[in-house]
Structure formats: C-alpha cells, structure tokens
Scaffold this motif. Structure first.
Motif, PDB file in Angstrom:
ATOM      1  N   VAL A   3      -0.932  48.440 -23.926  1.00 40.40           N
ATOM      2  CA  VAL A   3      -0.300  49.711 -23.585  1.00 40.40           C
ATOM      3  C   VAL A   3       1.095  49.738 -24.190  1.00 40.40           C
ATOM      4  O   VAL A   3       1.826  48.758 -24.136  1.00 40.40           O
ATOM      5  CB  VAL A   3      -0.148  49.864 -22.059  1.00 40.40           C
ATOM      6  N   SER A   4       1.484  50.887 -24.722  1.00 41.94           N
ATOM      7  CA  SER A   4       2.824  51.022 -25.286  1.00 41.94           C
ATOM      8  C   SER A   4       3.287  52.460 -25.129  1.00 41.94           C
ATOM      9  O   SER A   4       2.518  53.396 -25.345  1.00 41.94           O
ATOM     10  CB  SER A   4       2.796  50.617 -26.761  1.00 41.94           C
ATOM     11  N   VAL A   5       4.526  52.627 -24.738  1.00 43.94           N
ATOM     12  CA  VAL A   5       5.078  53.973 -24.599  1.00 43.94           C
ATOM     13  C   VAL A   5       6.167  54.239 -25.633  1.00 43.94           C
ATOM     14  O   VAL A   5       6.363  55.357 -26.075  1.00 43.94           O
ATOM     15  CB  VAL A   5       5.621  54.202 -23.160  1.00 43.94           C
ATOM     16  N   VAL A   6       6.839  53.185 -26.047  1.00 47.47           N
ATOM     17  CA  VAL A   6       7.986  53.323 -26.948  1.00 47.47           C
ATOM     18  C   VAL A   6       7.528  53.851 -28.318  1.00 47.47           C
ATOM     19  O   VAL A   6       6.383  53.643 -28.728  1.00 47.47           O
ATOM     20  CB  VAL A   6       8.674  51.935 -27.063  1.00 47.47           C
ATOM     21  N   ALA A   7       8.424  54.546 -29.022  1.00 42.10           N
ATOM     22  CA  ALA A   7       8.090  55.035 -30.361  1.00 42.10           C
ATOM     23  C   ALA A   7       7.931  53.850 -31.320  1.00 42.10           C
ATOM     24  O   ALA A   7       8.584  52.829 -31.152  1.00 42.10           O
ATOM     25  CB  ALA A   7       9.179  55.978 -30.869  1.00 42.10           C
ATOM     26  N   PRO A   8       7.050  53.986 -32.313  1.00 39.01           N
ATOM     27  CA  PRO A   8       6.714  52.833 -33.174  1.00 39.01           C
ATOM     28  C   PRO A   8       7.931  52.159 -33.815  1.00 39.01           C
ATOM     29  O   PRO A   8       7.971  50.930 -33.930  1.00 39.01           O
ATOM     30  CB  PRO A   8       5.817  53.459 -34.252  1.00 39.01           C
ATOM     31  N   HIS A   9       8.933  52.922 -34.234  1.00 36.76           N
ATOM     32  CA  HIS A   9      10.085  52.312 -34.911  1.00 36.76           C
ATOM     33  C   HIS A   9      10.910  51.440 -33.966  1.00 36.76           C
ATOM     34  O   HIS A   9      11.748  50.675 -34.422  1.00 36.76           O
ATOM     35  CB  HIS A   9      10.988  53.389 -35.526  1.00 36.76           C
ATOM     36  N   SER A  10      10.710  51.579 -32.676  1.00 37.11           N
ATOM     37  CA  SER A  10      11.544  50.845 -31.720  1.00 37.11           C
ATOM     38  C   SER A  10      10.819  49.717 -30.999  1.00 37.11           C
ATOM     39  O   SER A  10      11.328  49.183 -30.024  1.00 37.11           O
ATOM     40  CB  SER A  10      12.140  51.818 -30.698  1.00 37.11           C
ATOM     41  N   ARG A  12      10.236  46.190 -30.304  1.00 33.60           N
ATOM     42  CA  ARG A  12      11.072  45.021 -30.596  1.00 33.60           C
ATOM     43  C   ARG A  12      10.509  43.796 -29.910  1.00 33.60           C
ATOM     44  O   ARG A  12       9.983  43.886 -28.802  1.00 33.60           O
ATOM     45  CB  ARG A  12      12.500  45.248 -30.089  1.00 33.60           C
ATOM     46  N   PRO A  13      10.646  42.642 -30.552  1.00 39.04           N
ATOM     47  CA  PRO A  13      10.183  41.415 -29.909  1.00 39.04           C
ATOM     48  C   PRO A  13      11.075  41.080 -28.718  1.00 39.04           C
ATOM     49  O   PRO A  13      12.268  41.369 -28.725  1.00 39.04           O
ATOM     50  CB  PRO A  13      10.360  40.368 -31.016  1.00 39.04           C
ATOM     51  N   GLU A 143      17.951  48.423 -36.102  1.00 39.11           N
ATOM     52  CA  GLU A 143      17.902  49.413 -35.022  1.00 39.11           C
ATOM     53  C   GLU A 143      17.885  50.833 -35.595  1.00 39.11           C
ATOM     54  O   GLU A 143      17.169  51.699 -35.111  1.00 39.11           O
ATOM     55  CB  GLU A 143      19.116  49.250 -34.100  1.00 39.11           C
ATOM     56  N   HIS A 144      18.715  51.043 -36.620  1.00 36.55           N
ATOM     57  CA  HIS A 144      18.923  52.406 -37.098  1.00 36.55           C
ATOM     58  C   HIS A 144      18.073  52.759 -38.323  1.00 36.55           C
ATOM     59  O   HIS A 144      18.347  53.742 -39.008  1.00 36.55           O
ATOM     60  CB  HIS A 144      20.409  52.620 -37.391  1.00 36.55           C
TER      61      HIS A 144
ATOM     62  N   TRP B 118      16.683  57.692 -28.636  1.00 34.03           N
ATOM     63  CA  TRP B 118      16.396  56.941 -29.859  1.00 34.03           C
ATOM     64  C   TRP B 118      15.063  56.200 -29.774  1.00 34.03           C
ATOM     65  O   TRP B 118      14.292  56.201 -30.737  1.00 34.03           O
ATOM     66  CB  TRP B 118      17.521  55.934 -30.146  1.00 34.03           C
ATOM     67  N   ASN B 119      14.784  55.587 -28.650  1.00 35.08           N
ATOM     68  CA  ASN B 119      13.633  54.686 -28.574  1.00 35.08           C
ATOM     69  C   ASN B 119      12.327  55.359 -28.135  1.00 35.08           C
ATOM     70  O   ASN B 119      11.258  54.831 -28.409  1.00 35.08           O
ATOM     71  CB  ASN B 119      13.928  53.526 -27.620  1.00 35.08           C
ATOM     72  N   TYR B 120      12.423  56.471 -27.455  1.00 36.77           N
ATOM     73  CA  TYR B 120      11.209  57.101 -26.939  1.00 36.77           C
ATOM     74  C   TYR B 120      10.907  58.444 -27.603  1.00 36.77           C
ATOM     75  O   TYR B 120      10.103  59.222 -27.100  1.00 36.77           O
ATOM     76  CB  TYR B 120      11.280  57.222 -25.414  1.00 36.77           C
ATOM     77  N   ARG B 178       4.582  61.929 -27.648  1.00 38.16           N
ATOM     78  CA  ARG B 178       5.478  61.602 -26.524  1.00 38.16           C
ATOM     79  C   ARG B 178       6.312  62.816 -26.152  1.00 38.16           C
ATOM     80  O   ARG B 178       6.794  63.529 -27.039  1.00 38.16           O
ATOM     81  CB  ARG B 178       6.462  60.502 -26.935  1.00 38.16           C
ATOM     82  N   GLU B 284       8.176  46.013 -22.427  1.00 35.43           N
ATOM     83  CA  GLU B 284       8.489  46.688 -23.685  1.00 35.43           C
ATOM     84  C   GLU B 284       9.835  47.425 -23.580  1.00 35.43           C
ATOM     85  O   GLU B 284      10.686  47.354 -24.482  1.00 35.43           O
ATOM     86  CB  GLU B 284       7.365  47.674 -24.022  1.00 35.43           C
TER      87      GLU B 284
END
Lengths: 415, 415
Positions: A3-10, A12-13, A143-144, B118-120, B178, B284
């Motif tokens: 499951v993932s909610v965060v946008a793909p670019h963000s 992070r490990p 990040e950016h 930024w992240n979502y 999203r 996450e």
C-alpha cells in the motif's frame, strides 16, 4: 499487496542519517566501556574535551536576556531588517564588495541551499559541487527533483583542481541555460580546505567567461557555514572583494549560518545573501526568496535574529563575542594541528587542511576501515572515498591517538 | 533589456505580505493620532488590551530555564522523540484514535502544509480547501508548482456546505489519483467556524466512499493551529476519535503548532502527524517527511521541542500552562462575544463564529470598505469576498466599536 499513498517522486527509503547513526554507536560504546575509552569523532559541532557542547556564553546570555516579546513574536517573513543588515556585516566585514546586496532569513544553512536549488534550477537539471561534499547537498537536490554531479576537488598535487572544475562547469553549460555551482569554502566540510585568493580569481574569471561568451547564467553558491573558524578576517573573507563588478548573469549567493558562529545550532537561524552587479537581478532574488520563505517555513527564529542585530550594533558586545570565539578557534586549531602533525609523523595521507571542523583521510574501503576502527572505539564518518574525522569533537590527546589508529586500520584493511 | 537569472517557474512579484502591510499602516496611524484612536485588527496573534503581545509566562519561563545545551544543540532531524510523543498527547488528549500515528517536527504550521503539498501531490495537481482560507495555502501550492481550488464553505443557511464539498472532491477525484483536502478546523481562520461532530462524520463517510469505490487516495489535512482556543477538550478534539478505522487509502494528516498554543510564534515549532489504519502507510509517511525535513530546513528548534516535552511530562506544569491559557481563552472569548453581540445589535451580517482568533464579515467591495474604515482608523484584512476582523488583537470596547464602524462603512460603500 503493498500500500502506498505518497506521490511517486516522494517515495523515500527509511534510512537513519549516517552521522546520527555513527554518533549513536559511539554513545552506546561509551556506556559500555566508559567515555574515556571512546573517541567520538562523528558530530559536526564543537565540543569541550569532556564531550559536552561548547556554548558561546556571550551569545546565549544575550539571547536569554532578550525581552520575552523578542523571542515570542513573529519576525517579518524575510527577517528583521536589522538582522539582515547585521548578516551582511557578519559575512563581509572589511571585504564588502560593491554591488547590489540583498538578504533573507533562513533556518540555518540548509534553507538557503533549498532556495537556490528550487529557484535557480529547472526540474531535472543538475547542480555541481566537489567530489568531497556535505551529503545533504544531494538530499536537497533529490527532494526537489534535481540532480547533482561533482568535479574532482584536488589534483595530484592536492591543489584545487581547476581543470576538473572547468570541464564540469562546461559540460553542464552545454546542456543547461543555468548552472548552479556550490562551493563550500573557506574551511570546507569535510576536508578543511579553503580556496586561495588566486584560485578564487581563476574560478571567477572562468565563470565570467562562460556567462559572457556563451550567454549562460551561472549561480555560484558559496556555503560559508564555517567562516568564523577559518582564520583571520583577511584569510577568511579577503576573496569576497572579488565578487564586485562581475557580469550580471553571474549571480553570487552566500549561505550564512549562526549555527557554528554563535553555537546556535538548535535555534535555526541563518541568512541567504546575494551579490549582483545588476539591481534587477538582486531585486528578483529578493522577491523570489521572500516568496519561498512564506511558502516553506514562513518566518525565522526572531530571538536569534535579534541577537545578531545586537552583537553588530554594540561594539563592546561584539568584542566579547569575538574574544570568546577566539578561544574556541584556538581549541579547534590545536586539535587539528595535533592530528595533522601526528599524521605527518606516522605517514597518514590526508587532504590539505586549512581550517574548520573536519579533516579528511582519503582511503580505499572506507566502510571497512571505519568498522575496523570501532574495535579501538574510534567512531567517525565513512564517506565514499575516505573518512571524515571531526576534530571539533575530540581532545588534543585523542586527536593524536586517532591519527595513529587510523593509519594502523588503513594498513590492516588495505594491506 | 530586462535581465533575469531565476528559473521561469520562480519569477515572483515583489509584493508586501497583505497582513504585514495592513499592520504597517495601522502602526503609522497610531504614531500620528495615538494608539488609543486606532483599532489595529490586522495581526493573527493574541494581544493585550494595550496592544502588546500576550506572552504565556509559564512557557517562556520553562524555555528560558532550560539548560543552555538544550537550546544550543541540534535536535534530531525528525524531532526529539519526547517532543513527538508530547505532540501526540497535545493533539489528541482524551480522543486519541486507534491506528498508526507518526510525527515529525516542523517550523510552525506552515512547514507541515509544505510537506503535504510536495509529497502527496504530483506537479500540476490541485488541492482543495474552503473558499474562505488562509492565504498562504495558495502561496505554498504556487511555490511548489501545484494548484488550488475551493469549495463553498457555507450554504445559504450558513451551515457547512457538504454538497459543495462533495462536488469539488469528486471533480478532483475524476482527474487525479490523489486528492489533498485541507480543512482548517476547529476555530477556522478566518471565520472562526468549527465543523460539528456530525459534519465530520459526513465528511469522513463521503471520503471513505471515494477511496473505496473509486480506487482513489485521499489525504485529509487538518490544520489545527487554533485548537487550544477552540473550547473545551470534547468540543475541540472529540471529532478525532472518528479518525480510527478509516480505509488505508484515506490518510489523515494533522498540522499542530506551538505558535498560538504556547505563544511561541517566533520560535518556529510545530509537528506534522499522521493517522492511518495501515502501518505501511504510516511508515511511508514517516520516512518521506523525515527526508523532507533533512532537505528543506534540517532540524527544528530544540528548546521549543524540549518545552513541549517538559509540559506534557510534568502534570503540575501542565496545570499551570492550562490555567494561564484559560485566561487567554477568556480574554479572546469576551472580545469575540462583544463583537458578535454588537453585530447582532446593529444588524451586521457575519459568518457563524464558534471559536478562534478571527471573525469574518462577508461583503461586497471589501477593499473599498476596508479603505473607508481607515478614515475611522480601523485597520483589518480585506479578503476576496469580505473582511477578516482579528478579535485576538483588539480590546472588548474596541470590538464593540468595530462592529458598528464596519456596519456603517459597508452601508456607505455598498449603499
């Protein structure tokens, strides 16, 4: 199913900060065998010989004696005007270049780099710094949605590698309209190197040429986090006079921080300044950076800003601050010299150290060497191509001991 | 020829912050005619009747009495663990939902919104908030290359406009994977409205439906900047129990700030929390937000974090803080009631005020009305479709007077 909610670019490990992780291991060892037996050379803060934080009493008293409202109230978005003036004085002192200088408050040094990476690069573009670099530069770029590449800092004579610098700037200029270059000098983290006035002249001549003859825009970001531990005023700031009369498409940004200069690490106060021969470019910087402030962290820590304004508005207080800081600088210098001298004595190869909190030892298999050193309870930061030794955090005696231990461990691991 | 160095997406107008600009005008007037004659209702901070900042002495003393190193040292990137635990307690109190709760430190409320935007969200996507909103929401979206749209906050009966909310969420869900929704409640800035428990239930039922039956992800950001001025524990926090057992693609983010709750505006300390039924989504969130911290402002103001940890670790201190805050709340409530009562008396149309620092007067031509009011030395914030009156900054007597003056000015301008 994942499951993932965060946008793909963000995405992070989950990764522990390397410095904090190394520090944690050192503290665990200290609990087990006693702090005396442990050399904790991980943290980038000046510590007393007993491992407690060095705190500038003059600055802390000035802060605690502020009227409550000077701590509690909001500062203006861009920073208190008196703070921004004081920051200009603190940065340039007797070497203020002619030109259009503007500033905004930032939380420590990190915030200024964020603004430069976001506002002076387009998505997907690449910034340039040296191959020995403070790891968060890469984090900020990632990040950016920006990339980072490096030039080789030292040539085979351990002098500034101008050829590599030129080559890499040119490579980026071939593909990008703008090139953001980050130089951490004087007292570079992690090597302790400072560009000489002559090297500065060569750098600026070359960059001026790139913007004038190739219609490019170059943004040179000078990270001066360690400037107040970089020697006398001329040594630490003399090069800044060279920032005047540069072409209008060569913009100088300077990241100043109170973290080290006032031991205000935890109060999050710094400033991002620009120097430009063009009023228009300076105005553009100011409105862009103030907008970014409003949109990222709003305003800064008012009390810390007020302290800087007070220090530079009160010659007697400034004198006290500088006397106390001179004591810290001597502490720092004695430690670094002990390490450097002992390294020469035992034949440990290190990069040229001029000033600052860190010394770097280039070596093969740094992770293994670092692991080997933990057997002697010496903890430091393994980097991609060597080891960062934080002389700021270790007594003179342990600095000497460390040089010997590191030499021994490198010989053992790399045979 | 115009010169520009900044990247195209970051060209920003040189614009004074509207609140600071209005405040500046009020202060200029006070110098001319005396502070007694001026009603400065511009700033979003609780002020004493004499216009000085209300400062929570218990909190300020706790801060100034910290050991120097607790102020000077860096905090961990994500925040002191004790601070993050205290923040969870401060946010939920007796209404802590079951589920996976994580947090990271942020500079005040702004930083948390930045991380969410930024992240979502993906670049170019649109977030949703109410048509009466805190202006920096839009600034934050613009800075980061995102857009913002609004639903109509009130229906014709001045109740929460659920139909408009649903319609707008659905519109966004039709085009985006999203949807980030920002609700500023309880004690909404600028109207002082708080969603009722029933309205919360309707909102959450609808959003659960969107994520479950349409395979969308909804991130509901609850901005609780004013929660400690929003009535008793049940009124201000009872709705939070509804955050448990939500679908795993409905993520709750909560933006907490010490700015108002401890009058620590200038110390820049807050926390961004998440509540999720999925441990994976919570993990996450945590690694993403910590990475963002490292890459934007590094760590937070340690001393402020330590104060929150101390307050929630010491029942006697907490009691003192709450007693002092109760005094502030009463001051605030008396002023707002004076304005609301007088508005009813003179027939001034206002939005339903429940709690918080502000009251909103919907009207035509707000800029003109605001300009007209300056003739009576009343300064407030003109918004797109009305006026924001900061009752937090004005004495009871001036609150009464203001309601009358605003009514008069609206009648004059709009006939």
């Amino acid at each position: 199913m994942s499951v993932s909610v965060v946008a793909p670019h963000s995405k992070r490990p989950a990764e522990e900060d390397k410095v904090f992780a190394a520090n944690r291991k050192a503290q665990e060892a200290a609990k087990k065998v006693g702090a005396d037996q442990v050399i904790n050379s991980t943290i980038g803060a000046l510590l007393e010989d007993d491992g407690s934080l060095s705190i500038m009493q003059t600055a802390m008293e000035a802060f605690k004696n502020l009227p409550d409202a000077e701590i509690a109230a909001y500062a203006p978005i861009a920073g208190l005007p008196e703070f921004l003036e004081a920051a200009k004085t603190a940065v340039f002192r007797d070497y203020r270049p002619k030109g259009h200088i503007r500033g905004v408050a930032t939380p420590g040094g990190t915030g200024g780099i964020r603004h430069a990476v976001w506002n002076y690069m387009e998505p997907g573009e690449t910034l340039l710094t040296s191959d020995w670099f403070w790891a968060p530069y890469r984090t900020i770029a990632e990040e950016h949605g920006r990339k980072m590449t490096t030039f080789t800092l030292f040539d085979e004579k351990k002098a500034f590698n101008l050829a590599s610098f030129k080559e890499k700037v040119q490579e980026l200029a071939d593909h990008q309209e703008r090139v953001l270059v980050v130089l951490n000098t004087p007292a570079h983290n992690p090597t302790g190197y400072s560009l000489t006035d002559e090297e500065w002249q060569q750098v600026l001549t070359f960059l001026s040429n790139v913007v004038e003859h190739q219609s490019k825009k170059v943004i040179l970001y000078v990270d001066i986090a360690y400037i107040d531990f970089a020697g006398d005023m001329k040594t630490s700031r003399g090069f800044m006079k060279q920032f005047e009369n540069l072409p209008q498409n060569l913009l100088i940004l300077i990241g100043y921080s109170m973290s080290k200069a006032f031991t205000f690490y935890g109060l999050r106060s710094g400033a991002l300044l620009c120097v430009s021969s063009s009023e228009e470019v300076a105005d553009e910087f100011e409105s862009t950076a103030a907008f970014s402030n409003r949109a990222v962290w709003s305003n800064g820590t008012r009390g810390a800003q007020r302290v800087l304004a007070k220090v530079y508005g009160d010659p007697a207080l400034l004198e006290k601050v500088e006397a106390e800081r001179a004591g810290f600088s001597k502490l720092m210098f004695d430690r670094a010299r002990a390490f450097v001298d002992e390294a020469a004595e035992v034949g440990l190869n290190i990069f040229p150290y001029r000033a600052g909190f860190f010394i770097t030892i280039p070596c093969e298999n740094p992770a293994k060497v670092s692991e080997e050193l933990t057997k002697d309870y010496l903890f430091l930061l393994p980097m991609a191509k060597g080891l960062r030794f934080a002389a700021c955090a270790v007594s003179v005696e342990k600095c000497r001991q460390s040089a010997r231990l590191i030499k021994k461990a490198i010989d053992k691991v790399n045979g």
